[in-house]
Write a protein that holds these residues in place. Structure first.
Motif, PDB file in Angstrom:
ATOM      1  N   SER A  33       0.824  -1.199   0.000  1.00 30.12           N
ATOM      2  CA  SER A  33       0.000   0.000   0.000  1.00 30.12           C
ATOM      3  C   SER A  33       0.865   1.259   0.000  1.00 30.12           C
ATOM      4  O   SER A  33       0.596   2.215  -0.722  1.00 30.12           O
ATOM      5  CB  SER A  33      -0.938   0.005   1.210  1.00 30.12           C
ATOM      6  OG  SER A  33      -1.709   1.181   1.248  1.00 30.12           O
ATOM      7  N   GLY A  41      -4.849   3.792   0.899  1.00 31.01           N
ATOM      8  CA  GLY A  41      -5.927   2.874   1.264  1.00 31.01           C
ATOM      9  C   GLY A  41      -5.948   2.506   2.725  1.00 31.01           C
ATOM     10  O   GLY A  41      -6.792   1.734   3.169  1.00 31.01           O
ATOM     11  N   THR A 105     -11.461   4.005  -2.077  1.00 28.52           N
ATOM     12  CA  THR A 105     -10.088   3.652  -1.701  1.00 28.52           C
ATOM     13  C   THR A 105      -9.920   3.737  -0.192  1.00 28.52           C
ATOM     14  O   THR A 105      -9.322   2.847   0.433  1.00 28.52           O
ATOM     15  CB  THR A 105      -9.081   4.593  -2.392  1.00 28.52           C
ATOM     16  OG1 THR A 105      -9.202   4.436  -3.798  1.00 28.52           O
ATOM     17  CG2 THR A 105      -7.656   4.264  -1.977  1.00 28.52           C
ATOM     18  N   HIS A 110      -8.299  -0.045  -1.395  1.00 23.32           N
ATOM     19  CA  HIS A 110      -7.789  -0.339  -2.738  1.00 23.32           C
ATOM     20  C   HIS A 110      -6.344   0.134  -2.874  1.00 23.32           C
ATOM     21  O   HIS A 110      -5.968   1.193  -2.338  1.00 23.32           O
ATOM     22  CB  HIS A 110      -8.631   0.376  -3.804  1.00 23.32           C
ATOM     23  CG  HIS A 110     -10.043  -0.115  -3.900  1.00 23.32           C
ATOM     24  ND1 HIS A 110     -10.404  -1.416  -3.645  1.00 23.32           N
ATOM     25  CD2 HIS A 110     -11.202   0.530  -4.239  1.00 23.32           C
ATOM     26  CE1 HIS A 110     -11.712  -1.559  -3.822  1.00 23.32           C
ATOM     27  NE2 HIS A 110     -12.209  -0.383  -4.174  1.00 23.32           N
ATOM     28  N   ASN A 265      -4.504   6.883  -9.809  1.00 23.38           N
ATOM     29  CA  ASN A 265      -3.895   6.562  -8.511  1.00 23.38           C
ATOM     30  C   ASN A 265      -3.691   7.807  -7.666  1.00 23.38           C
ATOM     31  O   ASN A 265      -3.781   7.763  -6.442  1.00 23.38           O
ATOM     32  CB  ASN A 265      -2.550   5.859  -8.716  1.00 23.38           C
ATOM     33  CG  ASN A 265      -2.697   4.415  -9.133  1.00 23.38           C
ATOM     34  OD1 ASN A 265      -3.792   3.870  -9.096  1.00 23.38           O
ATOM     35  ND2 ASN A 265      -1.613   3.787  -9.538  1.00 23.38           N
ATOM     36  N   MET A 268      -7.064   8.569  -6.152  1.00 21.13           N
ATOM     37  CA  MET A 268      -7.368   7.573  -5.124  1.00 21.13           C
ATOM     38  C   MET A 268      -6.608   7.848  -3.836  1.00 21.13           C
ATOM     39  O   MET A 268      -7.102   7.559  -2.742  1.00 21.13           O
ATOM     40  CB  MET A 268      -7.017   6.181  -5.652  1.00 21.13           C
ATOM     41  CG  MET A 268      -7.903   5.699  -6.793  1.00 21.13           C
ATOM     42  SD  MET A 268      -7.252   4.218  -7.610  1.00 21.13           S
ATOM     43  CE  MET A 268      -7.412   3.000  -6.297  1.00 21.13           C
ATOM     44  N   SER A 269      -5.405   8.412  -3.951  1.00 19.25           N
ATOM     45  CA  SER A 269      -4.528   8.548  -2.787  1.00 19.25           C
ATOM     46  C   SER A 269      -4.708   9.846  -2.013  1.00 19.25           C
ATOM     47  O   SER A 269      -4.086  10.026  -0.962  1.00 19.25           O
ATOM     48  CB  SER A 269      -3.064   8.435  -3.231  1.00 19.25           C
ATOM     49  OG  SER A 269      -2.696   9.554  -4.020  1.00 19.25           O
TER      50      SER A 269
END
Length: 473
Positions: A33, A41, A105, A110, A265, A268-269
């Protein structure tokens, strides 16, 4: 000092900074991760400035500084159709898809965009879809990474006479080193630095070039006096449906952003929804500055008849119209920026091999080890492709960008909008979108371009719509 010496000193300093960031970030990496999504995540993640600027830099670099500038320089106004498509991609990913991507996420842990795509699937369908996605990411990103290596290799060869092979090997070694150390943390921080470098360069070089041409008014006057009418045509001189096809083909390039793992990504982060909105504004503001500067550079360079094939215009203009010291710093900084974009692509490709392929690890440390080994393997393949299969930068990037966008974009978008789709239809939509884009890419003509950019999406949406499941009453 000579300009070459200044470039070399600046380049070495920049590489040392990158390695320092990698060492700093290595202390924050303990599992998959951390390595692939900066702990997004599991409660970690990026702040607004790092996420927004690193997203911006990851969308651009070689193909924007060199490829986009080159197409506007050589073909004229028709190249401007890329701009609304690109900004449309910014808005769709951050503001339409972003809320669901970011929230899921944080809630479900995720690590990659493939985790999001396969979420809710079961058994064999989940494994097969994960393997398919991993294979497509690896296939496309080898092309993408090789184009970045080639861009930097060409530039180093032009500045130092170093030789493309030596330049590519040197740059690849540094990038792999700091990525192996710090993973997504290192890639995001260095990409944010890169975005700042690119912005500064895209202000200085265009200003100097436009000034050398006598100002914006003189540039426009010179172009109208010396260039054919088609240079100012938004359809490149094509009429009727052919003209529409040319415009739609370029405009549709922006759709690719909706399916790019290295961009999604970042979204998501991000730590919070508020920071996601701030990051979106930062990305868009950065884009306005970058594209405004490069358009001015392309037209001013054309007016000045800069001796270049198009894709080396940026470096030629810096050398011709900036003081030697400033030109040396700009060339070195941009050269490093072009190379460092590879980091996000390497991470996405490595995660496809070690995580998305469905390999199970009893020890989290083993997953991290295989992720790093996968990164080395992808880099080696990309370097070999760069040195043995040379092709222009814009073509390589456009192929991987469009094909991956057509494969993943429709699926991710409908899932972000809350549509439930049966597993087999998700698999079929990915295969159809990718296949249509690849087949159309290998056919010449504006109609094929429209099929590649738009029909691949339309058919993907049609398959997903046919496979939707009814909402519970």
């Amino acid at each position: 000092m000579t300009e070459t010496t200044i470039v070399l000193i600046t380049l070495i300093a920049y590489k040392i900074i990158l390695l320092g960031v990698g060492w700093w970030a290595s202390r924050r990496v303990s599992d998959e991760s951390d390595f692939f999504i900066a702990g997004g995540g599991k409660g970690g993640g990026l702040g607004a400035w790092t996420a927004g600027l690193s997203y911006a830099a990851s969308t651009s670099s070689a193909w924007v500084l060199l490829g986009f500038t080159g197409i506007v320089f050589t073909q004229g106004a028709v190249g401007l159709w890329l701009v609304p498509g690109i900004f449309g991609g910014y808005l769709m990913t951050w503001l339409v898809m972003g809320p669901r991507l970011n929230a899921e996420t944080a809630a479900k842990g995720h690590i990659t965009i493939v985790d999001f795509i396969t979420d809710g699937m079961a058994g064999k369908a989940k494994r097969l879809t994960g393997l398919l996605c991993a294979a497509l990411i690896l296939f496309c990103f080898v092309f993408y990474i090789s184009s970045q290596f080639q861009a930097a290799g060409n530039a180093l060869d032009e500045v130092f006479g170093l030789g493309v092979a030596e330049a590519v090997l040197l740059g690849a070694a540094v990038i792999v080193a700091y990525c192996l150390l710090g993973g997504f943390w290192a890639a995001s921080v260095t990409d944010a630095l890169q975005a700042g470098v690119m912005m500064l360069a895209c202000i200085l070089v265009p200003l100097a070039t436009v000034s050398a041409a006598g100002g914006i008014g003189a540039v426009i006057e010179t172009l109208h006096a010396t260039e054919p009418h088609d240079y100012f045509s938004f359809t490149n001189g094509s009429a009727g449906m052919a003209g529409i096809g040319v415009a739609m083909g370029l405009l549709g390039t922006g759709l690719g952003a909706l399916g790019q793992p290295q961009l999604l990504n970042r979204i998501m982060s991000v730590r919070t929804d508020r920071e996601r909105k701030q990051a979106a504004a930062i990305t868009i503001g950065w884009g306005v500055i970058i594209y405004s500067g490069l358009i001015c550079l392309a037209f001013a360079g054309r007016a000045l008849k800069v001796d270049t094939g198009g894709e080396s215009l940026f470096f030629a203009a810096a050398q011709n119209y900036l003081p030697p010291v400033v030109a040396g710093v700009v060339i070195a900084a941009v050269l490093s920026a072009v190379m460092s974009t590879v980091d996000s692509l390497l991470l996405a490709a490595a995660s496809a091999v070690s995580h998305d392929s469905g390999i199970q690890y009893s020890d989290p440390k083993r997953g991290l080890l295989y992720g790093r080994l996968a990164m080395i393997g992808v880099a080696v393949i990309a370097v070999i492709m760069t040195l043995t299969l040379p092709k222009d930068i814009f073509t390589r990037v456009l192929f991987s960008w469009v094909a991956l966008g057509a494969a993943f974009g429709p699926v991710i978008l409908v899932k972000c909008l809350g549509m439930k789709v049966r597993d087999i239809f998700i698999f079929a939509a990915i295969v159809a979108g990718f296949s249509i884009a690849v087949i159309a890419y290998n056919i010449a003509g504006p109609l094929a371009d429209v099929i590649e950019k738009w029909a691949s999406w339309i058919i993907g949406f049609a398959i997903l719509f046919a496979g939707r499941t009814p909402r519970p009453i």
